[in-house]
Every structure is written in structure tokens, then in C-alpha cells.
Motif scaffolding. Sequence first.
Motif, PDB file in Angstrom:
ATOM      1  N   THR A   1      -7.382 -17.797   7.203  1.00 50.27           N
ATOM      2  CA  THR A   1      -6.185 -17.880   6.870  1.00 50.27           C
ATOM      3  C   THR A   1      -5.034 -18.986   6.687  1.00 50.27           C
ATOM      4  N   PHE A   2      -4.068 -19.124   6.267  1.00 45.88           N
ATOM      5  CA  PHE A   2      -3.003 -20.322   5.809  1.00 45.88           C
ATOM      6  C   PHE A   2      -2.477 -20.213   7.624  1.00 45.88           C
ATOM      7  N   LEU A   3      -3.075 -18.973   8.395  1.00 43.35           N
ATOM      8  CA  LEU A   3      -2.537 -19.344  10.067  1.00 43.35           C
ATOM      9  C   LEU A   3      -3.597 -20.144  10.410  1.00 43.35           C
ATOM     10  N   THR A   4      -4.379 -19.925  10.485  1.00 44.22           N
ATOM     11  CA  THR A   4      -5.813 -20.631  11.336  1.00 44.22           C
ATOM     12  C   THR A   4      -5.504 -22.276  10.840  1.00 44.22           C
ATOM     13  N   SER A   5      -5.179 -22.026   9.232  1.00 51.71           N
ATOM     14  CA  SER A   5      -5.651 -23.705   8.451  1.00 51.71           C
ATOM     15  C   SER A   5      -3.896 -24.505   8.451  1.00 51.71           C
ATOM     16  N   TYR A   6      -2.742 -24.272   9.166  1.00 54.36           N
ATOM     17  CA  TYR A   6      -1.757 -24.269  10.164  1.00 54.36           C
ATOM     18  C   TYR A   6      -2.255 -24.723  10.921  1.00 54.36           C
ATOM     19  N   LEU A   7      -2.473 -23.959  11.650  1.00 58.05           N
ATOM     20  CA  LEU A   7      -2.289 -24.500  13.427  1.00 58.05           C
ATOM     21  C   LEU A   7      -3.165 -25.909  13.129  1.00 58.05           C
ATOM     22  N   GLU A   8      -4.742 -25.875  12.472  1.00 58.78           N
ATOM     23  CA  GLU A   8      -5.760 -26.892  12.715  1.00 58.78           C
ATOM     24  C   GLU A   8      -4.582 -28.018  12.187  1.00 58.78           C
ATOM     25  N   ASP A   9      -3.950 -28.415  10.825  1.00 60.54           N
ATOM     26  CA  ASP A   9      -3.436 -29.795  10.739  1.00 60.54           C
ATOM     27  C   ASP A   9      -1.929 -29.620  11.882  1.00 60.54           C
ATOM     28  N   HIS A  10      -1.791 -28.755  11.811  1.00 63.80           N
ATOM     29  CA  HIS A  10       0.054 -29.274  12.221  1.00 63.80           C
ATOM     30  C   HIS A  10      -0.570 -28.494  14.461  1.00 63.80           C
ATOM     31  N   GLY A  11      -1.075 -28.096  15.101  1.00 64.27           N
ATOM     32  CA  GLY A  11      -0.431 -27.341  16.398  1.00 64.27           C
ATOM     33  C   GLY A  11       0.496 -26.113  15.956  1.00 64.27           C
ATOM     34  N   PRO A  12       0.738 -25.480  17.746  1.00 62.18           N
ATOM     35  CA  PRO A  12       1.378 -24.443  17.457  1.00 62.18           C
ATOM     36  C   PRO A  12       2.992 -25.444  17.066  1.00 62.18           C
ATOM     37  N   GLY A  13       3.855 -24.680  17.447  1.00 59.83           N
ATOM     38  CA  GLY A  13       5.394 -25.223  17.194  1.00 59.83           C
ATOM     39  C   GLY A  13       5.340 -24.160  15.512  1.00 59.83           C
ATOM     40  N   LEU A  14       7.057 -25.069  15.661  1.00 62.71           N
ATOM     41  CA  LEU A  14       7.884 -23.984  14.134  1.00 62.71           C
ATOM     42  C   LEU A  14       7.291 -24.013  12.914  1.00 62.71           C
ATOM     43  N   HIS A  15       7.226 -22.941  12.826  1.00 63.75           N
ATOM     44  CA  HIS A  15       6.710 -22.270  11.344  1.00 63.75           C
ATOM     45  C   HIS A  15       7.058 -22.211  10.270  1.00 63.75           C
ATOM     46  N   HIS A  16       8.553 -21.652  10.409  1.00 61.42           N
ATOM     47  CA  HIS A  16       9.346 -20.634   9.579  1.00 61.42           C
ATOM     48  C   HIS A  16      10.429 -20.343   9.489  1.00 61.42           C
ATOM     49  N   VAL A  17      11.608 -20.605   9.094  1.00 59.46           N
ATOM     50  CA  VAL A  17      12.664 -19.895   9.162  1.00 59.46           C
ATOM     51  C   VAL A  17      13.471 -18.362   7.906  1.00 59.46           C
ATOM     52  N   THR A  18      12.955 -17.510   8.617  1.00 60.48           N
ATOM     53  CA  THR A  18      13.270 -16.475   7.804  1.00 60.48           C
ATOM     54  C   THR A  18      14.908 -16.513   7.583  1.00 60.48           C
ATOM     55  N   LEU A  19      15.360 -16.149   6.474  1.00 60.87           N
ATOM     56  CA  LEU A  19      16.871 -15.743   5.901  1.00 60.87           C
ATOM     57  C   LEU A  19      16.646 -14.687   5.066  1.00 60.87           C
ATOM     58  N   GLU A  20      16.999 -14.013   6.133  1.00 61.02           N
ATOM     59  CA  GLU A  20      17.269 -12.175   5.283  1.00 61.02           C
ATOM     60  C   GLU A  20      18.143 -12.544   3.811  1.00 61.02           C
ATOM     61  N   VAL A  21      18.431 -11.538   2.877  1.00 62.94           N
ATOM     62  CA  VAL A  21      18.977 -11.847   1.845  1.00 62.94           C
ATOM     63  C   VAL A  21      19.488 -10.985   1.185  1.00 62.94           C
ATOM     64  N   ALA A  22      20.482 -10.149   0.793  1.00 65.90           N
ATOM     65  CA  ALA A  22      20.517  -9.719   0.431  1.00 65.90           C
ATOM     66  C   ALA A  22      19.975  -8.644  -1.245  1.00 65.90           C
ATOM     67  N   ALA A  23      19.757 -10.168  -1.412  1.00 66.40           N
ATOM     68  CA  ALA A  23      19.310  -9.490  -3.082  1.00 66.40           C
ATOM     69  C   ALA A  23      18.311 -11.213  -3.122  1.00 66.40           C
TER      70      ALA A  23
END
Length: 156
Positions: free
Chosen positions: A67-89
Motif C-alpha cells: 500500500t502507499f503506507l508500506t512504501s512510505y514506511l520503507e522509504d522514510h520509516g515511522p514518523g510524521l506523515h500528514h497534516v489533515t485540515l478539516e475544511v467546510a468545502a
Amino acid sequence: MSQETPIRVDHIGIAVEDIDNAEPFLFALGCRKLIEESIEGRFRWAQYDFDRNASRLELIAPEAPDTFLTSYLEDHGPGLHHVTLEVAAVDAVKTVLERNGYSVVEYREYQDWTEAFVPPANPTGALFQLFEYHDSYDADRPPAGKLYVDGSRLDG
């Protein structure tokens, strides 16, 4: 041109190999677990807060081998992945960002939410998820106080 749609930080996403191994650290910080779900057997996410209706952290861990996450962890290891902004639209925010020359990718509409991503090529170097909750998001999930910062979705 700036946008005027209500926005707030929903959570900070942290990629980990295994939620059960990582969450004791959050518990030691005083976090409480709010919710945990699997997304189609591809990855699992769990959210935590500090019992103050804000300041949410999310652990995300792969459940499938490719998955996107397995490849991310292989490339970067554990850590900050994203900041989610809740938006009204999402559409309004996407339009303003693109008019200002910023890339918005992977726009997807689901039954319960709409999301899009601002790649880390933006000047902050962080991956931003733009996330709009739909009315149906509440169905078959924990109470609103566990789902939303401050106990309710943004409107606007």
C-alpha cells in the motif's frame, strides 16, 4: 487571493508499523483513544486526543503488504506523515489553492467524505490532506464528540 472557507487542523497523522506497539507512548503522554478503524483492509487508523476536544493525533499503520503506507514506511520509516485540515468545502479550498499556483492531487469523493491532497512540494514541505466530512459520516460511528474536533463538523 486567499480563501474564506472555514478550516481547522483536524489531526496530525503519524505513520507507524503497528498501532498496538506505538500507542502506549501516546497513553504515557496522557492521550485517550477515540476511535480505530480499518480502511478496506489496506491500512488501519486510530485517533487520540488529550481530553480537551482538540489537539488530535492519528496513528496509521499498514494492514496489507503493498500500500502507499508500506512504501512510505520503507522509504522514510515511522514518523510524521500528514497534516489533515478539516475544511467546510474542499472544492472551494482546492480552487483557491490552484488559482494561487499550488498543486492539489488525488481528489476523491466518498459516500461519507471528500478529500484531496496538497503534495509536500509546497513551500512547507508537508503533505496536507484537505478533508470535508459529509452528513453521513456520523452514521454507525462513535458519538460526534469522538469524531470531530470540538464535537461538531465545520459548516460553511
